[in-house]
Write a protein that holds these residues in place. Sequence first.
Motif, PDB file in Angstrom:
ATOM      1  N   PHE A  30       0.848  -1.202   0.000  1.00  0.00           N
ATOM      2  CA  PHE A  30       0.000   0.000   0.000  1.00  0.00           C
ATOM      3  C   PHE A  30       0.883   1.251   0.000  1.00  0.00           C
ATOM      4  O   PHE A  30       2.013   1.212   0.497  1.00  0.00           O
ATOM      5  CB  PHE A  30      -0.885   0.017   1.248  1.00  0.00           C
ATOM      6  CG  PHE A  30      -2.104  -0.844   1.108  1.00  0.00           C
ATOM      7  CD1 PHE A  30      -3.237  -0.358   0.486  1.00  0.00           C
ATOM      8  CD2 PHE A  30      -2.097  -2.149   1.569  1.00  0.00           C
ATOM      9  CE1 PHE A  30      -4.363  -1.152   0.337  1.00  0.00           C
ATOM     10  CE2 PHE A  30      -3.208  -2.951   1.423  1.00  0.00           C
ATOM     11  CZ  PHE A  30      -4.350  -2.453   0.811  1.00  0.00           C
ATOM     12  N   SER A  64      -3.975 -10.248  14.901  1.00  0.00           N
ATOM     13  CA  SER A  64      -4.563  -9.188  14.089  1.00  0.00           C
ATOM     14  C   SER A  64      -3.461  -8.354  13.426  1.00  0.00           C
ATOM     15  O   SER A  64      -2.470  -8.032  14.075  1.00  0.00           O
ATOM     16  CB  SER A  64      -5.374  -8.290  15.011  1.00  0.00           C
ATOM     17  OG  SER A  64      -6.546  -7.948  14.397  1.00  0.00           O
ATOM     18  N   GLY A  65      -3.648  -8.043  12.151  1.00  0.00           N
ATOM     19  CA  GLY A  65      -2.697  -7.168  11.462  1.00  0.00           C
ATOM     20  C   GLY A  65      -1.515  -7.904  10.856  1.00  0.00           C
ATOM     21  O   GLY A  65      -0.595  -7.271  10.347  1.00  0.00           O
ATOM     22  N   CYS A  66      -1.557  -9.247  10.875  1.00  0.00           N
ATOM     23  CA  CYS A  66      -0.423 -10.009  10.312  1.00  0.00           C
ATOM     24  C   CYS A  66      -0.544 -10.172   8.798  1.00  0.00           C
ATOM     25  O   CYS A  66       0.389 -10.648   8.152  1.00  0.00           O
ATOM     26  CB  CYS A  66      -0.331 -11.383  10.970  1.00  0.00           C
ATOM     27  SG  CYS A  66       0.400 -11.285  12.600  1.00  0.00           S
ATOM     28  N   GLY A  67      -1.699  -9.840   8.219  1.00  0.00           N
ATOM     29  CA  GLY A  67      -1.832  -9.903   6.762  1.00  0.00           C
ATOM     30  C   GLY A  67      -2.654 -11.076   6.257  1.00  0.00           C
ATOM     31  O   GLY A  67      -2.648 -11.362   5.060  1.00  0.00           O
ATOM     32  N   LYS A  68      -3.426 -11.710   7.147  1.00  0.00           N
ATOM     33  CA  LYS A  68      -4.210 -12.887   6.722  1.00  0.00           C
ATOM     34  C   LYS A  68      -5.301 -12.485   5.732  1.00  0.00           C
ATOM     35  O   LYS A  68      -5.446 -13.088   4.665  1.00  0.00           O
ATOM     36  CB  LYS A  68      -4.849 -13.566   7.947  1.00  0.00           C
ATOM     37  CG  LYS A  68      -3.867 -13.920   9.038  1.00  0.00           C
ATOM     38  CD  LYS A  68      -4.538 -14.592  10.210  1.00  0.00           C
ATOM     39  CE  LYS A  68      -5.590 -13.770  10.922  1.00  0.00           C
ATOM     40  NZ  LYS A  68      -5.064 -12.578  11.624  1.00  0.00           N
ATOM     41  N   THR A  69      -6.061 -11.446   6.104  1.00  0.00           N
ATOM     42  CA  THR A  69      -7.165 -11.034   5.224  1.00  0.00           C
ATOM     43  C   THR A  69      -6.633 -10.543   3.883  1.00  0.00           C
ATOM     44  O   THR A  69      -7.192 -10.871   2.828  1.00  0.00           O
ATOM     45  CB  THR A  69      -7.992  -9.931   5.911  1.00  0.00           C
ATOM     46  OG1 THR A  69      -8.595 -10.516   7.059  1.00  0.00           O
ATOM     47  CG2 THR A  69      -9.073  -9.377   5.003  1.00  0.00           C
ATOM     48  N   MET A  70      -5.556  -9.767   3.918  1.00  0.00           N
ATOM     49  CA  MET A  70      -4.992  -9.255   2.654  1.00  0.00           C
ATOM     50  C   MET A  70      -4.519 -10.414   1.770  1.00  0.00           C
ATOM     51  O   MET A  70      -4.656 -10.365   0.552  1.00  0.00           O
ATOM     52  CB  MET A  70      -3.826  -8.308   2.936  1.00  0.00           C
ATOM     53  CG  MET A  70      -4.270  -6.957   3.419  1.00  0.00           C
ATOM     54  SD  MET A  70      -5.289  -6.147   2.184  1.00  0.00           S
ATOM     55  CE  MET A  70      -6.505  -5.397   3.219  1.00  0.00           C
ATOM     56  N   HIS A 119      -8.311 -16.523  13.826  1.00  0.00           N
ATOM     57  CA  HIS A 119      -7.420 -16.266  14.956  1.00  0.00           C
ATOM     58  C   HIS A 119      -7.367 -17.498  15.852  1.00  0.00           C
ATOM     59  O   HIS A 119      -6.524 -17.593  16.724  1.00  0.00           O
ATOM     60  CB  HIS A 119      -8.007 -15.165  15.862  1.00  0.00           C
ATOM     61  CG  HIS A 119      -7.991 -13.812  15.275  1.00  0.00           C
ATOM     62  ND1 HIS A 119      -9.117 -13.180  14.838  1.00  0.00           N
ATOM     63  CD2 HIS A 119      -6.978 -12.964  15.071  1.00  0.00           C
ATOM     64  CE1 HIS A 119      -8.797 -11.986  14.395  1.00  0.00           C
ATOM     65  NE2 HIS A 119      -7.506 -11.827  14.515  1.00  0.00           N
TER      66      HIS A 119
HETATM   67  N1  LIG Z   1      -6.818  -0.379   2.753  1.00  0.00           N
HETATM   68  C1  LIG Z   1      -5.654  -0.465   3.411  1.00  0.00           C
HETATM   69  N2  LIG Z   1      -4.696   0.481   3.246  1.00  0.00           N
HETATM   70  C2  LIG Z   1      -3.514   0.381   3.884  1.00  0.00           C
HETATM   71  N3  LIG Z   1      -3.197  -0.613   4.739  1.00  0.00           N
HETATM   72  C3  LIG Z   1      -4.109  -1.568   4.948  1.00  0.00           C
HETATM   73  C4  LIG Z   1      -5.375  -1.550   4.298  1.00  0.00           C
HETATM   74  N4  LIG Z   1      -6.073  -2.632   4.714  1.00  0.00           N
HETATM   75  C5  LIG Z   1      -5.284  -3.292   5.577  1.00  0.00           C
HETATM   76  N5  LIG Z   1      -4.112  -2.662   5.715  1.00  0.00           N
HETATM   77  C6  LIG Z   1      -2.995  -3.066   6.572  1.00  0.00           C
HETATM   78  O1  LIG Z   1      -2.588  -4.349   6.186  1.00  0.00           O
HETATM   79  C7  LIG Z   1      -2.137  -5.057   7.309  1.00  0.00           C
HETATM   80  C8  LIG Z   1      -2.706  -6.442   7.274  1.00  0.00           C
HETATM   81  O2  LIG Z   1      -4.108  -6.355   7.460  1.00  0.00           O
HETATM   82  P1  LIG Z   1      -5.041  -7.631   7.432  1.00  0.00           P
HETATM   83  O3  LIG Z   1      -6.453  -7.174   7.547  1.00  0.00           O
HETATM   84  O4  LIG Z   1      -4.699  -8.495   6.289  1.00  0.00           O
HETATM   85  O5  LIG Z   1      -4.598  -8.355   8.790  1.00  0.00           O
HETATM   86  P2  LIG Z   1      -5.261  -9.626   9.460  1.00  0.00           P
HETATM   87  O6  LIG Z   1      -4.153 -10.499   9.867  1.00  0.00           O
HETATM   88  O7  LIG Z   1      -6.285 -10.218   8.572  1.00  0.00           O
HETATM   89  O8  LIG Z   1      -5.954  -8.965  10.716  1.00  0.00           O
HETATM   90  P3  LIG Z   1      -7.413  -9.282  11.291  1.00  0.00           P
HETATM   91  O9  LIG Z   1      -7.319 -10.648  11.824  1.00  0.00           O
HETATM   92  O10 LIG Z   1      -7.600  -8.251  12.348  1.00  0.00           O
HETATM   93  O11 LIG Z   1      -8.368  -9.148  10.156  1.00  0.00           O
HETATM   94  C9  LIG Z   1      -2.553  -4.286   8.550  1.00  0.00           C
HETATM   95  O12 LIG Z   1      -1.411  -3.681   9.105  1.00  0.00           O
HETATM   96  C10 LIG Z   1      -3.464  -3.231   8.016  1.00  0.00           C
HETATM   97  O13 LIG Z   1      -3.303  -2.041   8.727  1.00  0.00           O
END
Ligand SMILES: Nc1ncnc2c1ncn2[C@@H]1O[C@H](COP(=O)(O)OP(=O)(O)OP(=O)(O)O)[C@@H](O)[C@H]1O
Length: 670
Positions: free
Chosen positions: A344, A373-379, A540
């Motif tokens: 990003f 949370s925030g490790c990048g799983k959803t992305m 999680h």
């Molecule tokens: N639209 C965005 N723009 C910039 N950064 C983003 C965006 N969406 C997510 N991020 C960042 O990407 C990183 C990974 O987010 P992600 O949602 O994949 O984490 P996660 O492991 O799935 O967390 P959770 O379990 O809380 O959903 C986070 O640091 C988040 O701040």
Amino acid sequence: MSTDVTAAAPPGGAPGAGPPRRTGGGIAWLLRRPGILACLIWIGLVFVASSVARLFSLGNPLEQDLGNALAGPSAAHPLGTDQLGRDVLDRLLFGGWETLLSAWLAVVIAVVLGTALGLLAGYVGGAVDTVTSWVQDILITLPTILVLLAVATVLGNDIWAAMTVLGVLMSATFIRLVRSLTVSVREELYVDAARVSGLSGARILGRHILPNAVGPVFIQGSAALGTAVVVQAGLGFLGLGAPPPYPSWGGMISEAATSISLQPWLLVPSGLMIVLTVLALNLLGDYLRDEMYAARQGRGGATQPSRRQRRAADALAAREVAEPTVDDGSAGAVLRVRDLRVSFPHDDGFVDVVSGVDLHIGAGETVGLVGESGCGKTMTGLSLLGLVPSPGVVSGYIEIDGRRVSTHDGSFAGRRGREVALISQEPMVALDPVFTVGSLMDEVLRGHGYDRAGARTRAAELLELVGIPRIEAVLRSYPHQLSGGMAQRVSIAIALAGEPRLLIADEPTTALDVTVQAEILELLRRLQADLGMALLFITHDLGVVADICTRTVVMYAGEVVEQAPVEDLFDSPRHPYSGALLAATPQVDDDHDPVGIRGVVPPPGRWPEHCRFAGRCSFATDTCRSGPAVLRPAGPDRVHRCVRSEELFDERGDVRPRRQPAPAPVEVSS
Ligand SMILES: Nc1ncnc2c1ncn2[C@@H]1O[C@H](COP(=O)(O)OP(=O)(O)OP(=O)(O)O)[C@@H](O)[C@H]1O
């Protein structure tokens, strides 16, 4: 010409999701959007010039010069003269004032009436909704021009009366738009919360529902203004505009048409003025709709990438990653991913939120993707669907069911829902509250090639497959009439409609209570066994992973730190982070209390060059901070990213690290 903004309207949009967000200063915002700027300049020019000409009586629109009739453009008459030698520019400006103001009147009436009735119908529902729908249907059915001719017959050449009636007729569009927005927002939890806190209906409408409608109404209003200008010109053309000798744009076209063989040029100024003004109004509506959509996707305003960031994005997107080699065990897998990166914009460049992920899932296999949370799983999950929100950039090698896909060449477009589908955490997000389950499923199945009868039969089959009782009643229900578990079953049925080879489940049970969670897990296990899909389960909850997955991928700070068959990982984790996650998980048949992991995941952009977990790891030494931690093989189908793994886990005789020594202070790179 009109712009339907219903598609862009936010169903259940966030409160306050109104007109495009202005960020970075109005002028700077406009300068970055030349299309909007050009439209505003033209509309502003026409309005200001015609207002000044009319209010200060500049020019002589009525002065005749028969000796100079039908002259072409000249210094004295920049746009030429008409049949009576009157100056065309003066007449255009004089007529423009009335045209624009009466069009404004029509739109203001349409917006105010339509918004009020739409809010009322959508919020109160019942008989009020039914009656308003009738009124709306009648207004839409009435032939506009015939009604306006009837008004002119009764009231004479009164353009203001005609435009008032036009406003009432046009209000039908706004009733429909605002009603559907209100219905979709009415059931939102924050509206329920406002009701519970005792706010009056009027206050809820004004504070919580109306702001959602402002953006779409504003955009529809811009397009309606274009329509009103066209209708006004049409009335002028028919001789129902300003009474002669006063000019109107439509009247000027009519006069020019009578002299077309003698002076064809005469049609150009008035014709061009109408075309350009209507075009500017409609384009403005379209641009604003796109801006609003982009803002909702997180692309608006401040998040617009700079030129330098766009160059960095292009370079990232062009990054070449070769196909995985056959010896990594991924050959023949439904999903093969290598060196996946999601980045990003950050400062002047891009920052990774997912970096260098390798992954594969075979048919019939369930892989759990775990991490804090925030490790990048959803992305990671979204990148496999081509759904990472803009301006995020996905790069790396992604192959689904034997075919390489990329976000940059549109190759995801035909595959979503067919080869890869998603079940999200919140089922209601996937279900549009405005439609019944039957019509939602019909729409999806028709998209997959079923005819109406086939879609009906298949919808019932799918609902049966996911264990829904009273199928006919559920097909007729709206999403808000379903329980959370039932809604999740429906969204699973919709995800299965395209018979995907890969199903991504992003925390599909988190929003449900434990008994329903267990039912949904059981359903997914059964479906997966019956249909042989590859399932990526993002969670999680290590308990859920133990329950449903065959293999676990542990993510920390955007990268995979360990990957192993579930039993191996639970029995003998090879990375301290996996061990810490296990130690933090409560277990019923265990006499140890869960131990939390101190500190937090460092945010993207502040990850150290060396082992990213070192700052929170009790076992970290200088070796861990001496360079990047790379993935190391640790037996069949097993990798980890810990330099001290063998030493640590040998020392500890394969016992998982239930209790870690006191963690070191959290370390983030600057
Ligand atoms: N639209 C965005 N723009 C910039 N950064 C983003 C965006 N969406 C997510 N991020 C960042 O990407 C990183 C990974 O987010 P992600 O949602 O994949 O984490 P996660 O492991 O799935 O967390 P959770 O379990 O809380 O959903 C986070 O640091 C988040 O701040």
